[in-house]
Each structure stands twice: as structure tokens, then as C-alpha cells.
Design a protein around this motif. Structure first.
Motif, PDB file in Angstrom:
ATOM      1  N   ALA A   1      13.652  15.952  -2.438  1.00  0.00           N
ATOM      2  CA  ALA A   1      13.138  15.945  -1.063  1.00  0.00           C
ATOM      3  C   ALA A   1      11.837  15.153  -0.952  1.00  0.00           C
ATOM      4  N   VAL A   2      11.843  13.948  -1.495  1.00  0.00           N
ATOM      5  CA  VAL A   2      10.649  13.099  -1.458  1.00  0.00           C
ATOM      6  C   VAL A   2      10.344  12.726  -0.009  1.00  0.00           C
ATOM      7  N   PRO A   3       9.119  12.963   0.453  1.00  0.00           N
ATOM      8  CA  PRO A   3       8.769  12.576   1.829  1.00  0.00           C
ATOM      9  C   PRO A   3       8.987  11.080   2.046  1.00  0.00           C
ATOM     10  N   ALA A   4       9.419  10.717   3.242  1.00  0.00           N
ATOM     11  CA  ALA A   4       9.697   9.309   3.544  1.00  0.00           C
ATOM     12  C   ALA A   4       8.470   8.432   3.312  1.00  0.00           C
ATOM     13  N   THR A   5       7.283   9.008   3.525  1.00  0.00           N
ATOM     14  CA  THR A   5       6.052   8.224   3.355  1.00  0.00           C
ATOM     15  C   THR A   5       5.755   7.913   1.891  1.00  0.00           C
ATOM     16  N   GLN A   6       6.415   8.635   0.981  1.00  0.00           N
ATOM     17  CA  GLN A   6       6.147   8.451  -0.446  1.00  0.00           C
ATOM     18  C   GLN A   6       7.267   7.700  -1.170  1.00  0.00           C
ATOM     19  N   GLU A   7       8.375   7.406  -0.481  1.00  0.00           N
ATOM     20  CA  GLU A   7       9.515   6.781  -1.133  1.00  0.00           C
ATOM     21  C   GLU A   7       9.152   5.419  -1.735  1.00  0.00           C
ATOM     22  N   ALA A   8       8.403   4.618  -0.987  1.00  0.00           N
ATOM     23  CA  ALA A   8       8.059   3.271  -1.457  1.00  0.00           C
ATOM     24  C   ALA A   8       7.239   3.330  -2.739  1.00  0.00           C
ATOM     25  N   ARG A   9       6.278   4.257  -2.796  1.00  0.00           N
ATOM     26  CA  ARG A   9       5.435   4.370  -3.990  1.00  0.00           C
ATOM     27  C   ARG A   9       6.253   4.854  -5.190  1.00  0.00           C
TER      28      ARG A   9
ATOM     29  N   ARG B   1       0.827  -1.217   0.000  1.00  0.00           N
ATOM     30  CA  ARG B   1       0.000   0.000   0.000  1.00  0.00           C
ATOM     31  C   ARG B   1       0.863   1.271   0.000  1.00  0.00           C
ATOM     32  N   GLY B   2       2.017   1.165  -0.678  1.00  0.00           N
ATOM     33  CA  GLY B   2       2.875   2.342  -0.805  1.00  0.00           C
ATOM     34  C   GLY B   2       3.604   2.710   0.462  1.00  0.00           C
ATOM     35  N   ARG B   3       3.538   1.851   1.505  1.00  0.00           N
ATOM     36  CA  ARG B   3       4.197   2.174   2.767  1.00  0.00           C
ATOM     37  C   ARG B   3       5.653   1.713   2.744  1.00  0.00           C
ATOM     38  N   ARG B   4       6.452   2.343   3.594  1.00  0.00           N
ATOM     39  CA  ARG B   4       7.848   1.940   3.760  1.00  0.00           C
ATOM     40  C   ARG B   4       7.867   0.635   4.558  1.00  0.00           C
ATOM     41  N   PRO B   5       8.408  -0.454   4.004  1.00  0.00           N
ATOM     42  CA  PRO B   5       8.389  -1.728   4.719  1.00  0.00           C
ATOM     43  C   PRO B   5       9.395  -1.743   5.865  1.00  0.00           C
ATOM     44  N   SER B   6       9.110  -2.560   6.872  1.00  0.00           N
ATOM     45  CA  SER B   6      10.056  -2.749   7.969  1.00  0.00           C
ATOM     46  C   SER B   6      11.211  -3.611   7.458  1.00  0.00           C
ATOM     47  N   PRO B   7      12.358  -3.617   8.162  1.00  0.00           N
ATOM     48  CA  PRO B   7      13.473  -4.476   7.717  1.00  0.00           C
ATOM     49  C   PRO B   7      13.067  -5.937   7.577  1.00  0.00           C
ATOM     50  N   LEU B   8      12.218  -6.431   8.505  1.00  0.00           N
ATOM     51  CA  LEU B   8      11.777  -7.826   8.427  1.00  0.00           C
ATOM     52  C   LEU B   8      10.924  -8.054   7.188  1.00  0.00           C
ATOM     53  N   GLN B   9       9.969  -7.158   6.936  1.00  0.00           N
ATOM     54  CA  GLN B   9       9.120  -7.294   5.760  1.00  0.00           C
ATOM     55  C   GLN B   9       9.946  -7.223   4.475  1.00  0.00           C
ATOM     56  N   ALA B  10      10.882  -6.274   4.422  1.00  0.00           N
ATOM     57  CA  ALA B  10      11.727  -6.133   3.234  1.00  0.00           C
ATOM     58  C   ALA B  10      12.555  -7.393   3.015  1.00  0.00           C
TER      59      ALA B  10
END
Length: 337
Positions: free
Chosen positions: A94-102, A29-38
Motif C-alpha cells: 500500500a505504498v502512497p502514490a506520492t512515494q511510488e516514484a521514489r 524530486r521523488g514526484r510522480r511525473p505527468s504523462p508528458l514528462q514521463a
């Protein structure tokens, strides 16, 4: 070059890749994954690639499987190097951290489409003109030299002529508005920085394809294997970006290793083209290519981590003894390098 893979197999593969990308998008869902999830996702993609290679070997033979694995390792290594540039692009805008994954997911999907087009063009060129091997080989050697010469130099995204042209022609807004690429203000449509980031990522993808496609075509001329190797190399790249994190900065010799791999494949292409004219010139077998790629990448990674560890130990010793040099002042609006 005759098509050795049926159209139904191509369609099935395309659908499977699309389904995986959609699942990746929906699950994250476009979120930054945790290290475990990644880590889990990266592991899943690696297992899928290995399973495909083994299955392909059972169907098409061991030599064909070796071609896939050699191409996959080369493309995956080049893709890891590309993560550096993705990081530079997102920092520059300066991409917001919340948007990096998307941003990464959209960029990787665009890369897959662009590489698909390059694969078709490259395969067609090789099929029509045998001299294309000489051209691709020379280009890869040139790219290897440039990779070493410009190692550690960050691209100046702001000066990219295409981005400057887009910004000049189309009105833009300096503020992000969630994931929106365009907003309406006072009756005018304005591009957001998110749209500019996507354009920048797409431009990087084109540049990456110029190196990666000739490289893998030097290992296999089967378009299906070229596409699947690229697809597996790109899938999971988003999670790998977050999994590696600061580790990317420790791979100090990665550029040297990739340059050596590109130069080796360039020589292989030229030797292959020369063999058609002068049969006494030996061809480089695919198994040897795979061995060289594995050896170079392993040695590069080990040497990089060892050098990084030595540097951190030395810095810690200097800090403990009070000999750490004073930090340089940061210039206004900039960072020290």
C-alpha cells in the motif's frame, strides 16, 4: 577474458551513469511525473541508448554495436516485464502514490548495483569454465518454461521468507512516515513499511538478475557491453512505469514473447559451447539473434494489443446488449481476480 575496455572508460561510464541517476532524482524530486514528462524522459533515454550504440559501433565495429543493441533490447524487454512485479510489490505494501516514484528510483538504482555484481561474477565464471555456457543455457530454457507456466500468477510478497525474517527480527511500524526508513518511538528504533518495500524491491532485483544476466551473456561476453546495456535498460524505467500505466495489463502475450527470447538465447549458448568441442555444429550469429529478438517482441506487442482491443470491443458489445455477466462480490479485504 581479456579486458578490451580501458579502466578510464569504465570509470567515465560509471560516473556518467551516477550523474544521470542524480539528475533524475533532483529533477523529479521523488514526484510522480505527468504523462508528458514521463514520455519526454523515456524518449531522452532511448535516444541516449541509440546514440551510444551508434558511437560504439564507430569505435569498435558494427558487429560489436549489434551485440549492444541485441543485449539492450533483451534487457529492456525483461525490465518492462519486471514493472508488473514492481506494481504488485507497491500494491501489497500500500505504498502512497506520492512515494511510488521514489521507491522505483531507489529500487532501480539497487538493481543496477546488483546486476553489476552479477555481471562480474558471470563473466568470471565464463572466463574460467567453458561449461558455464551449458549451465546458463539450460537455466534460460528452464526460466522460459517457468515464465509460461506461471504467467498471470502474482507473487505472494507477504509470504517471502526474507521479508518475514526481517519483520520477525527487527521491530516494525505499520504506518508510513514520509520517506523515512526508520523512526524512533519511545526510545526504540522501528522500521517503517518504506524499508520493507525497499527490501522487497531489492529481492525482486536479485531474481530479475538471475534471468537477465545469463540472457545477455548469451549475446555478448564483453563485460562493458553487458553493463552499459543493463544501465541503459534500467535508466528511464521509472518514467516508463508511469507512462505505460494501464497499458501493462494489455501486454497479455509479453510473457510468451520473453519466454521465446530466453529459450532462443539458451539454445544459442548451448550451441556456442558445443561448437568449441564439435566445430561442425554451427554458431548462431549475433545479427540473427537481433533479428529474432526484434521479430518476437514486435509480434508479441502487436498480438497483445490486438487481443486486448478485441476483448474491450467484445465487453462493450456485451454491455450494450445487456448480456454482461453480473459482477462477483468482492470478498472482505480482498479483490476479485
Amino acid at each position: 577474458m581479456p579486458l578490451s575496455v580501458s579502466l578510464s572508460a569504465w570509470l567515465l561510464t560509471g560516473v556518467a551513469v551516477a550523474v544521470v541517476i542524480v539528475i533524475d532524482l533532483v529533477a523529479g524530486r521523488g514526484r510522480r511525473p505527468s504523462p508528458l514528462q514521463a514520455g519526454v524522459w523515456v524518449g531522452v533515454y532511448l535516444i541516449l541508448a541509440v546514440a551510444f550504440g551508434i558511437g560504439w559501433g564507430l569505435v569498435a565495429g558494427a558487429d560489436s554495436a549489434v551485440q549492444f543493441f541485441a543485449g539492450y533490447l533483451t534487457e529492456y524487454s525483461l525490465s518492462v516485464d519486471n514493472l508488473f512485479v514492481f506494481g504488485v510489490v507497491m500494491a501489497a505494501f500500500a505504498v502512497p502514490a506520492t512515494q511510488e516514484a521514489r521507491v522505483l528510483l531507489v529500487g532501480i538504482a539497487a538493481a543496477l548495483v546488483l546486476r553489476g555484481l552479477f555481471i562480474l561474477a558471470g563473466a568470471a565464471a565464463i572466463d574460467r569454465f567453458s561449461a558455464t555456457f551449458y549451465l546458463f543455457g539450460a537455466f534460460l530454457i528452464f526460466a522460459a518454461v517457468q515464465l509460461v507456466r506461471h504467467r498471470g500468477v502474482q507473487p505472494d510478497i507477504a509470504r517471502n521468507p526474507v521479508l518475514r525474517l526481517v519483520a520477525r527480527i527487527l521491530p516494525t511500524t505499520p504506518d508510513y512516515h514520509g520517506t523515512a526508513w526508520m523512526i524512533r518511538v519511545a526510545g526504540r528504533r522501528l522500521l517503517t513499511p518504506m524499508a520493507m518495500v525497499i527490501v522487497a524491491i531489492a529481492l525482486c532485483d536479485v531474481m530479475f538478475a538471475l534471468d537477465s544476466i545469463p540472457a545477455i551473456l548469451g549475446l555478448t561476453q564483453e563485460p562493458y557491453l553487458v553493463f552499459t546495456a543493463n544501465a541503459f535498460a534500467l535508466m528511464g524505467l521509472r518514467q516508463l512505469y508511469f507512462l505505460l500505466g494501464g497499458l501493462l495489463d494489455r501486454l497479455v502475450y509479453l510473457s510468451h514473447g520473453l519466454a521465446l527470447v530466453l529459450a532462443f538465447i539458451g539454445v544459442k549458448l548451448i550451441a556456442q559451447a558445443a561448437h568449441d568441442t564439435f566445430p561442425q555444429i554451427p554458431q548462431i550469429p549475433v545479427w540473427l539473434s537481433l533479428t529474432v529478438i526484434l521479430t518476437v517482441l514486435a509480434a508479441t506487442t502487436i498480438a497483445s494489443l490486438a487481443a486486448s482491443r478485441h476483448t474491450r470491443t467484445q465487453d462493450a458489445n456485451n454491455s450494450a446488449s445487456g448480456t454482461t455477466p453480473p459482477a462477483q462480490p468482492v470478498p472482505p479485504g480482498g479483490k476479485t481476480h
